[in-house]
Design a protein around this motif. Sequence first.
Motif, short mmCIF file in Angstrom:
data_model
loop_
_atom_site.label_atom_id
_atom_site.label_comp_id
_atom_site.label_asym_id
_atom_site.label_seq_id
_atom_site.Cartn_x
_atom_site.Cartn_y
_atom_site.Cartn_z
N ALA A 10 0.82 -1.20 0.00
CA ALA A 10 0.00 0.00 0.00
C ALA A 10 0.86 1.26 0.00
CB ALA A 10 -0.93 0.00 1.21
N ASN A 11 2.07 1.16 0.50
CA ASN A 11 2.98 2.30 0.54
C ASN A 11 3.73 2.49 -0.78
OD1 ASN A 11 4.73 0.15 0.62
ND2 ASN A 11 5.87 0.84 2.41
N ALA A 13 5.90 0.39 -2.11
CA ALA A 13 7.25 -0.17 -2.06
C ALA A 13 7.21 -1.69 -2.18
CB ALA A 13 7.94 0.22 -0.76
#
Length: 67
Positions: A10-11, A13
Amino acid sequence: MLLPVRVFGANGAATISQVIAGIYWAVDHDANVINMSFSTTQDSPQLKAALDYAVKKGVHLRRRGWQ
């Protein structure tokens, strides 16, 4: 058939290992095309091996944004 394989969190990465695992998973689940859009400056023989594996299996690779 669309086969979404999400390796980024979700980030936004992901590790190279996660990307590699996603490539092998997609190939082994009969993907015909893998569309990838990310960049990395890391030289990874394992990533190259995964991409070579996909090509050897007849998978078309669509790569955008790679350095």
